[in-house]
Design an enzyme around this catalytic site. Structure first.
Site, PDB file in Angstrom:
ATOM      1  CG  ASN A 182       7.548 -14.430  12.771  1.00  0.00           C
ATOM      2  OD1 ASN A 182       8.282 -14.198  12.339  1.00  0.00           O
ATOM      3  ND2 ASN A 182       6.509 -15.041  12.536  1.00  0.00           N
TER       4      ASN A 182
ATOM      5  CB  ILE B  14      10.552  -8.333  17.558  1.00  0.00           C
ATOM      6  CG1 ILE B  14      12.037  -7.554  17.214  1.00  0.00           C
ATOM      7  CG2 ILE B  14      11.353  -9.245  16.172  1.00  0.00           C
ATOM      8  CD1 ILE B  14      11.052  -5.894  17.006  1.00  0.00           C
TER       9      ILE B  14
ATOM     10  N   GLY C  12       0.330  -1.168  -0.015  1.00  0.00           N
ATOM     11  CA  GLY C  12      -0.224  -0.003  -0.131  1.00  0.00           C
ATOM     12  C   GLY C  12       0.796   1.103  -0.101  1.00  0.00           C
TER      13      GLY C  12
ATOM     14  CD  GLN D 292       6.826  -5.163   8.952  1.00  0.00           C
ATOM     15  OE1 GLN D 292       7.243  -3.950   8.574  1.00  0.00           O
ATOM     16  NE2 GLN D 292       5.911  -5.576   9.965  1.00  0.00           N
TER      17      GLN D 292
ATOM     18  CB  ILE E  31       0.256  -3.882   4.512  1.00  0.00           C
ATOM     19  CG1 ILE E  31      -0.322  -2.297   3.505  1.00  0.00           C
ATOM     20  CG2 ILE E  31       1.620  -3.553   5.130  1.00  0.00           C
ATOM     21  CD1 ILE E  31       0.136  -1.392   3.957  1.00  0.00           C
ATOM     22  N   GLY E  32       0.579  -7.322   3.520  1.00  0.00           N
ATOM     23  CA  GLY E  32       1.609  -7.889   3.278  1.00  0.00           C
ATOM     24  C   GLY E  32       2.754  -8.082   3.985  1.00  0.00           C
ATOM     25  CB  THR E  33       3.883  -6.193   6.619  1.00  0.00           C
ATOM     26  OG1 THR E  33       2.564  -6.319   7.323  1.00  0.00           O
ATOM     27  CG2 THR E  33       4.347  -5.345   6.083  1.00  0.00           C
TER      28      THR E  33
ATOM     29  CD  GLU F  79       5.282   4.027   7.701  1.00  0.00           C
ATOM     30  OE1 GLU F  79       4.657   4.683   7.209  1.00  0.00           O
ATOM     31  OE2 GLU F  79       4.283   3.407   8.675  1.00  0.00           O
TER      32      GLU F  79
HETATM   33 MO1  MOS Z   1       2.053   4.477   5.902  1.00  0.00          MO
HETATM   34  S1  MOS Z   1       3.122   5.573   4.728  1.00  0.00           S
HETATM   35  O1  MOS Z   1       1.167   5.227   7.510  1.00  0.00           O
HETATM   36  O2  MOS Z   1       0.920   3.541   5.307  1.00  0.00           O
END
Ligand code: MOS
Length: 749
Positions: free
Chosen positions: A629, A627, A236, A636, A464-466, A703
């Site tokens: 996993n 953590i 995303g 990530q 989201i793919g994570t 992120e």
């Molecule tokens: Mo992230 S840029 O907070 O989807």
């Protein structure tokens, strides 16, 4: 049963690699029609005429909608922030505010038919010169935005005086280009209206709940009559965290033609339809003593936004929190309103921008004072958040710096720029640190224990793919004493318990907490049955003595245990359901400041003659609390570092200065790193359980790992070449300019 902490592989991996996972565009509806958007070729003005006759006559075309025929939408009564979406609504009037704005929509039996007919529409425009963002004049053009998420400006102490008093001063401007998200999966919507007026949106979104709210408001349909579904996302990157015009167009097109409508954006359409990251022009002033200790910081940032939404890229926020400055810290943000669609969060927004400026400036300070860049950061570390004055809940930045440096072999680095060489290559090593906002959001979850002893987790959060499907199974399994393969997880559907969007790297700590609480509640219900239910195995025992064992419960110190399946059977239950709501205090109102931290180390090699920069190796040390996993967490981090490499060396959206159009349309014109660009990445997690951040002890991770990659690389490039690049990306021409070779040190020698 410690399911938390296990490095297990993604439970949906097999589904994905075998094509079994249904992404939005894979979902078919019986009798679905297809829609194609016609975009404005001008960036400012209005449409004078739109000739739809030829398109309407094309076989298979069901409707051609322009602003004249499009049903009216309710304007959003507030800013783009609640719910998140572009407030300019499509096909409602003749005005044009940005290139690529929808001006017509064709609905046809087939997708190709709709696209073909859309090419037959003829539009006359009245065009005015567009306002275009210009890095060189941005600071003069900037204004105070009206809509804001955080305070625009901050001032602690007296930064101006501190800067004036300092013996060592750094004052520089850093610029970063517009960027586009470019997730692998393009955006798509399938809109289906039932006979009873219920709207179901299958939508590639990071926020099913927010999309429901926005669709409800704009379309005037009660929220309980809107369902939004998104079970899988192919990334995303923030672009799917807002609602965009195509989703609303699909919904109204479906209503108009009385058939389900599928609307899929092409890769090229994603450059004008679904947001982008705004460029920033940032000015930093640092004032320090000879020993590198900071006295003052000033950080100012300006970014472009659309003419209808004041999107603020809070780049200077990094400087509010990361380092101590004895005299004061001030920050400010402004925007320039130009003709483009609204910018939006993108892959570590705010921080990934701000840290490039701040951590580049810190490197400049290291050279100006002669203090080693790692040592400089250790000297300016703080246990107290300079902005709020609160202690940090946990802050393992010191450990990130020292452990990262040890793994990297920082002590073998020679300090002098241009001093590490091998043949035609100049080697350089750089470091940067980072602080990342930790969001605290409410969320609900439901956990069901089934008669066969398995469990079901349900929450309207996202993968989201994570790896959310995987880690949520681990969390519930841990609470219940099951192995993770006994837990099924359902996500991404507004019919499930309401949760927050998949943004801000907040899912583990918050949605994860709701799953933890629901699983604990299910376990507590099972414990009550074991103590007091029918044929109770623990009759006379105490709830405090009950522990989980493999697949069930045991009474500690007694040789009695019972599986969940047997327990439910004894009580004649087909299932045991528990709901939980996680409702944390908002971070700003808590007693401690909660942030994640990192220190990252990059080694580059620069071709002396060609100016080509290659990342040679990279070490990232992260404090994201506990953590859950290590395997998905490492994945990530690798992804985040690669984003950072793109930001540092490749990614850049260009705008035509006359026409005001984004010029990039695909992966050949918009460069992202490929496997060949990425060397061995070494990742280590050094954080501890943070009870303040979440009952799981976890802080935001995803992120965080994209932040400060760019300054670490830029600092390494300086160390290799003696050239300070303050304008991303670090393209070849910036290293070759004003010197003819990448190495002025060599030129001088
Ligand atoms: Mo992230 S840029 O907070 O989807």
């Amino acid at each position: 049963m410690n399911a938390i902490g296990q490095p297990i592989s993604r439970t949906d991996g097999r589904l994905k690699v075998t094509g079994g996972a249904r992404y939005t565009a894979d979902i078919a509806a019986v009798g679905a029609a297809h829609a194609a958007i016609v975009h404005s070729t001008i960036a400012n003005g209005r449409t004078v005429s739109i000739d739809t006759a030829a398109a309407e006559k094309t076989p298979g075309v069901l409707a051609v909608l322009t602003y004249r025929k499009m049903p009216r939408m309710n304007p959003l009564p507030w800013s783009h922030l609640h719910p998140q979406g572009q407030t300019y609504l499509p096909l409602q009037d003749d005005k044009i505010h940005y290139a690529g704005q929808p001006v017509a929509l064709v609905v046809a039996d087939t997708r190709d038919g709709a696209i073909y007919a859309s090419t037959l529409i003829k539009i006359e425009y009245e065009s005015r010169p567009p306002a275009v963002f210009d890095l060189r004049t941005a600071q003069q053009d900037a204004v105070e935005p009206a809509q804001r998420m955080w305070p625009l400006a901050s001032s602690v102490g007296d930064a101006s005086k501190a800067l004036a008093d300092a013996t060592v001063k750094i004052g520089q401007t850093y610029t970063m280009p517009d960027r586009h998200h470019n997730p692998m999966e393009p955006h798509a919507t399938l809109a289906v209206w039932d006979d009873d007026g219920t709207l179901t949106l299958y939508d590639s979104t990071q926020m099913v709940v927010g999309t429901r709210k926005l669709a409800s408001l704009v379309l005037g349909v009660p929220e309980e009559k809107v369902k939004v579904v998104c079970e899988f996302l192919g990334g995303g990157f923030g672009g799917k965290s807002w609602s965009w015009p195509h989703t609303l167009l699909a919904a109204l097109a479906a209503k108009t033609v009385k058939r389900p409508v599928s609307l899929q954006l092409t890769r090229a359409q994603m450059y004008a339809m679904v947001g982008h990251q705004a460029a920033t022009v940032q000015t930093i002033d640092l004032g320090a003593d000879h020993d590198g200790k900071l006295r003052g910081i000033h950080h100012d940032s300006v970014n472009p936004t659309s003419v209808f939404d004041d999107y603020v890229e809070y780049a200077a926020v990094a400087s509010r929190h990361l380092w101590r400055a004895s005299g004061g810290i001030s920050t400010s943000h402004r925007v320039v309103r130009v003709n483009r669609n609204s910018p939006v969060v993108l892959r570590a927004p705010m921080e990934a921008q701000g840290h490039f400026a701040l951590e580049s400036a810190m490197d400049e300070l290291a050279y100006a004072t002669g203090v080693d860049p790692v040592e400089l950061r250790l000297r300016n570390d703080t246990d107290t958040d300079p902005y709020s004055g609160r202690p940090f809940s946990t802050r393992a930045l010191n450990k990130c710096l020292t452990e990262g440096a040890a793994r990297f072999g920082w002590d073998r680095r020679s300090a002098e720029p241009g001093s590490m060489r091998d043949g035609r290559y100049l080697f350089g090593q750089g470091v940067a640190a980072a602080i990342f906002t930790n969001w605290r959001w409410p969320g609900k979850a439901r956990v069901t224990l089934n008669r066969d002893g398995s469990a079901l987790v349900e929450t309207a959060a996202h993968d989201i793919g994570t790896g959310t499907y995987t880690v949520m199974a681990q969390v519930a399994a841990d609470a219940l004493g099951l192995t993770p393969d006994r837990v099924t997880v359902r996500l991404g559907d507004t019919r499930l318990p309401e949760s927050h969007p998949a943004i801000g790297s907040a899912t583990m700590a918050n949605a994860g907490a709701s799953v933890w609480l629901a699983a604990r509640a299910a376990r507590d219900k099972a414990v009550a049955l074991a103590l007091n239910g029918h044929d109770a195995p623990f009759a006379g025992g105490d709830a405090k003595e009950v522990v989980t064992v493999d697949g069930g419960l045991a009474l500690a110190h007694k040789n009695v245990n019972i599986g969940y399946a047997e327990l439910l059977a004894r009580n004649g239950l087909s299932s045991l359901v528990a709901d939980a709501a996680y409702d944390p205090v908002e971070e700003v109102n808590g007693p401690r400041a909660i942030f994640s931290f990192s220190a990252v180390f990059a080694e580059v090699r620069v071709d002396r003659d060609l100016g080509l920069v290659r990342l040679n190796r990279f070490v990232g040390a992260y404090d994201a609390g506990r953590i859950v996993n290590p395997k998905t967490a490492r994945s990530q981090a690798i992804g985040g570092i690669i984003w950072g490499v793109g930001q540092a060396l490749l990614e850049q959206t260009e705008t035509d200065p006359v026409l005001g159009r984004f010029l990039n349309r695909n992966y050949s014109g918009y460069l992202v790193p490929t496997n060949a660009d990425i060397p061995e990445l070494d990742v280590v997690f050094v954080g501890d359980f943070d009870a303040e951040a979440s009952p799981l002890g976890s802080k935001g991770l995803g992120e965080l790992t994209a932040v400060s990659v760019a300054p670490a690389i830029a600092n390494a490039v300086y160390h290799a070449t003696g050239k300070r690049v303050r304008d991303l990306p670090i393209a070849v021409e910036k290293l070759l300019m004003n010197g003819g070779s990448a190495n002025p040190c060599l030129d001088a020698a």
